[in-house]
Scaffold this active site. Structure first.
Site, PDB file in Angstrom:
ATOM      1  N   ASP A 185       0.788  -1.228   0.083  1.00 62.54           N
ATOM      2  CA  ASP A 185       0.175  -0.002  -0.077  1.00 62.54           C
ATOM      3  C   ASP A 185       0.848   1.117   0.060  1.00 62.54           C
ATOM      4  O   ASP A 185       2.037   1.203  -0.057  1.00 62.54           O
ATOM      5  CB  ASP A 185      -0.799  -0.001   1.253  1.00 62.54           C
ATOM      6  CG  ASP A 185      -2.502   0.628   0.840  1.00 62.54           C
ATOM      7  OD1 ASP A 185      -2.351   1.893   0.499  1.00 62.54           O
ATOM      8  OD2 ASP A 185      -3.426   0.085   0.968  1.00 62.54           O
ATOM      9  N   HIS A 275      -3.042   3.314  -4.442  1.00 65.30           N
ATOM     10  CA  HIS A 275      -2.453   2.695  -3.375  1.00 65.30           C
ATOM     11  C   HIS A 275      -1.072   2.046  -3.318  1.00 65.30           C
ATOM     12  O   HIS A 275      -0.855   0.820  -3.269  1.00 65.30           O
ATOM     13  CB  HIS A 275      -3.412   1.509  -2.659  1.00 65.30           C
ATOM     14  CG  HIS A 275      -4.620   2.145  -2.007  1.00 65.30           C
ATOM     15  ND1 HIS A 275      -4.608   2.628  -0.508  1.00 65.30           N
ATOM     16  CD2 HIS A 275      -5.850   2.221  -2.556  1.00 65.30           C
ATOM     17  CE1 HIS A 275      -5.800   3.043  -0.565  1.00 65.30           C
ATOM     18  NE2 HIS A 275      -6.684   2.616  -1.364  1.00 65.30           N
ATOM     19  N   GLU A 335     -10.326   2.655  -4.632  1.00 66.39           N
ATOM     20  CA  GLU A 335      -9.901   4.161  -4.272  1.00 66.39           C
ATOM     21  C   GLU A 335      -8.995   4.932  -5.341  1.00 66.39           C
ATOM     22  O   GLU A 335      -7.962   5.194  -4.597  1.00 66.39           O
ATOM     23  CB  GLU A 335      -9.666   4.264  -2.801  1.00 66.39           C
ATOM     24  CG  GLU A 335     -10.657   3.922  -1.952  1.00 66.39           C
ATOM     25  CD  GLU A 335     -10.342   3.727  -0.454  1.00 66.39           C
ATOM     26  OE1 GLU A 335     -10.971   4.165   0.560  1.00 66.39           O
ATOM     27  OE2 GLU A 335      -9.057   3.326  -0.073  1.00 66.39           O
TER      28      GLU A 335
END
Ligand code: ACM
Ligand code: ZN
Length: 759
Positions: A185, A275, A335
């Protein structure tokens, strides 16, 4: 010829073990548990035999479990004759097992190695509770769902190999069988990739970030050393202290093999295209522009317009695949901040070349490219539910997390794909138990989808419609710096998850589960596993009294110790011990804190006891009609107070405190009128909302629940005289929330809104 007896049979009445053995508490509850009269004692030396040879690792796992009991010498060898016998039985389904305990031996048969491991988990729970003695019994058992997942983010904070192994042991103990390992991440790259060594040489280490600061602050504010960053994850380079760590490829192999012995498949997640900061910070030419970093919420993603990026990602997958032998790998896909893609010439060229509509389709294109590559290598791709946007491929499996996109699972199934349920509410165990509570996990009903479709992971092969493969609990570790705190967040909610995932609904019962869970607190203590002690019960945030009040505090964990203060300070291990109800003569604020028998401090809660006079009623008025008036304001703020200054959109008559139909988007609601109180007394108001809300009676603030939040209930009391009182609830939300008020009479019974409200 009589069968050979391997174990000493116990005579129950004489040895006083009957009660303990009769109260065996298994979690998850097995499908069938048939108890015999007898019991056996585990001898000092136990021989485990297994057949076929492929069960060697499973037998090694059992040996490890047996060694927990004092000075037992356990050995394992291939064969069929011995005291504890492990075998496969192809008539049993995947994950299913049959465990038989008799003085002639212990037999575990599994439909596969995972089934045998599940039988070992049951045996292990029985042994631990019986302290080495076992009831004679036959357990026949099979899982409800094929996917019983447990997710761990090791990027935001790092967990060492021994810690991950302990987590795997605990998963196995509760028959969870899919370890979803979030390895990369923005905050850290945790898996060695030999072709790109900087990913771990640099990407695994970072200077302390805002989340670390929050953890350190919390350690002080909540008097909790488990919130401190462990020293063994910090190294000094030049003038910098760097936090981090990573797994070598050998470490990964070791963990994958360790989990396999315990019937657990390990699923790596390499999150892309967003990410991905820990990668693009360390390798040139895979982002859109040189300038990278954080946007308002998310980081800059990789650049799907550049060939070099695709090659980089495929190279990573090559090495990842070589380490994880299972069907599934997880690509993340969640995201993604797509702003750069809008202005990047390479991304725009890709959109034109591939005739894509927009950046959403560019994301889908990238995911499909990776998926095709993974498929070509014989793997199946998992992704978070954002992979639905811009087009889901026919073969991807979705982990559904966005509670606020409730239609996603049905869409996935309709398209013929499989879905795993891990909705943020209630399956994100990184949230507190107040937000995502144990009972909601236990009673989760899959959005009614199973009733509607009859469809679940064990209902056979996917036909046209996809399947619900199963369910998973997720742990994101931004604010979880230690193994101990991770356990505190996981336990006991994963016990509820385990039973949800394993046990057929007809065999489930929350009250009975709660009783068994209490027994498991003892097991967790004996295994040295921190857990969240159930919150105190028996009082509210604000408790009203007129003459004398009484604080009664109870906890579902009988081993919990309660300490309290009345001077505003947080209770410590030397604060006053709560030993029974406390009488209160004047307004008092209690701080109550739970301690476990090992002295470890837990949650601190406040209970105000407020001495009140009964609020006078208003004079009666003849012309009131039932119900309340709701006024909808075009409101864009995050506190209820000034709502009445915004433009009015509409008004409604409502019969209860609720969001009237058609009210959505930016909501500011003022629901007002009168509440009619039948008799003098203390009334209780439970106000639940997402986002904020306030309740006032006769202009006095009674419940303050005014915060941006997912559904949260605040409960307060007010002393009221019989008759009519001015009543107002304020509520705001900006993306589809909820609002509910329950009023309880002085005896604790819920009152009927039609008797209560007038305007
Ligand atoms: C997620 O929580 N971003 C999957
Ligand atoms: Zn680009």
């Amino acid at each position: 010829m009589p069968q050979k007896r391997f174990f000493i049979a116990l005579i129950l009445g004489c040895l006083g073990v009957a009660t303990a053995l009769a109260q065996m508490a298994l979690i998850p509850q097995p499908q069938s548990y048939s108890r015999d009269n007898g019991a056996i004692d585990l001898p000092r030396s136990v021989e485990v035999v297994y057949s076929p040879a492929s069960l060697e690792g499973t037998a090694a796992y059992l040996v490890q479990c047996l060694k927990r009991y004092g000075d037992i010498i356990a050995t394992a060898q291939a064969g069929k004759a011995g005291a504890v016998r492990l075998q496969l039985n192809r008539r049993l389904s995947a994950g299913a097992y049959r465990l038989s305990i008799a003085d002639t031996g212990i037999d575990i048969e599994g439909g596969d190695a995972e089934g045998v491991a599940n039988g070992i988990a049951t045996l292990s729970q029985l042994l631990l509770q019986g302290k080495g003695q076992l009831p004679c019994a036959v357990v026949t058992d099979a899982p409800r769902f094929a996917w019983r997942g447990f997710h761990l983010d090791v990027s935001r904070h790092f967990f060492t190999v021994p810690e991950v192994k302990r987590i795997i042991d605990l998963m196995a103990f509760y028959k969870l069988n899919r370890f979803h390992w979030h390895l990369t991440d923005d905050q850290g790259w945790r898996i060695e990739i030999k072709k790109y060594p900087l990913l771990t040489e640099k990407g695994a280490w970072r200077i302390f970030n805002d989340q670390d600061s929050v953890c350190r602050k919390q350690a002080v504010v909540t008097d909790n050393p488990d919130m401190l960053l462990p020293h063994d994850r910090i190294r000094v380079v030049g003038n910098d202290s760097l936090y981090g760590g990573y797994y070598t490829q050998d470490d990964i192999r070791e963990i994958v093999a360790y989990a396999r012995q315990r019937g657990i498949e390990t699923i790596p997640e390499i999150d892309m295209p967003g990410h991905f900061l820990s990668a693009i910070e360390n390798y040139d030419g895979i982002s859109c522009f040189k300038k990278i970093g954080w946007g308002e919420y998310f980081t800059t993603p990789l650049c799907p317009g550049k060939e070099k990026t695709l090659e980089f990602c495929r190279d990573i997958w090559n090495e990842v695949i070589s380490l994880f032998p299972y069907e599934y790998v997880h690509i993340g896909g969640d995201e993604v901040l797509k702003d750069n893609w809008k202005t990047c010439p390479d991304c725009q060229q890709r959109i034109r070349d591939c005739k894509l509509k927009d950046e959403l389709e560019l994301q889908a294109w990238f995911i499909h490219q990776m998926e095709a590559y993974l498929n070509q290598k014989g793997r199946k791709m998992l992704g978070w539910d954002e992979i639905l946007e811009g087009g889901l491929s026919k073969t991807a499996t979705v982990t559904w997390w966005r509670t606020w996109v409730p239609e996603a699972p049905q869409q996935v199934i309709n398209q013929g794909n499989d879905v795993i349920f891990c909705p943020g509410s209630p399956m994100y165990f990184s949230q507190t138990e107040q937000k995502n509570n144990l009972q909601d996990v236990y009673e989760y009903d899959f959005g009614g989808l199973i009733k509607k479709t009859g469809n679940s992971g064990n209902s056979g092969k996917a036909g046209k419609a996809g399947r619900i493969l199963g369910v998973q609990g997720n742990l994101w570790t931004e604010y979880i710096p230690t193994f101990a705190h991770a356990c505190y967040q996981y336990f006991p909610r994963i016990l509820a998850l385990s039973e949800l995932a394993w046990t057929e609904p007809a065999k489930k019962d929350f009250d009975k589960f709660s009783t068994r869970m209490t027994r498991h607190f003892e097991l967790l203590q004996s295994l040295n596993v921190p857990y969240h002690t159930p919150s105190l019960e028996g009082f509210y945030g604000v408790n009203a009294f007129t003459g004398q009040g009484k604080l009664t505090a109870t906890c579902k964990d009988p081993s919990a110790i309660i300490r309290y203060t009345t001077d505003g300070s947080m209770p410590t291990a030397s604060s006053r011990l709560y030993s029974g109800p406390i009488t209160v003569d004047q307004t008092t604020t209690f701080n109550l804190r739970l301690f476990q028998p090992n002295g470890k401090g837990g949650e601190n809660v406040q209970a105000q006891f407020v001495k009140q006079g009964l609020l006078e009623a208003l004079p009666e008025e003849g012309t009131l009609k039932p119900g309340l008036t709701a006024t909808w304001y075009d409101f864009h703020e995050f506190k209820c107070t000034n709502m009445h200054l915004s433009p009015v959109k509409a008004t409604y008559d409502v019969s209860d405190v609720c969001i009237p139909e058609g009210v959505n988007g930016h909501i500011g609601l003022i629901i007002s009128g009168y509440i009619r109180i039948p008799a003098d007394g203390i009334y209780t108001f439970a106000l639940k909302s997402d986002d904020g809300s306030l309740l006032t009676i006769d202009g006095n603030l009674v419940v303050d629940n005014d915060h941006p939040q997912s559904p949260h209930e605040e409960i307060s009391q007010q002393a009221l005289k019989a008759g009519r009182h001015a009543f107002e609830v304020r509520y705001y939300d900006h993306n589809g929330g909820m609002l509910r008020l329950n009023v309880l009479d002085p005896n604790g019974f819920r009152m009927n809104p039609t008797d209560l409200y007038f305007h």
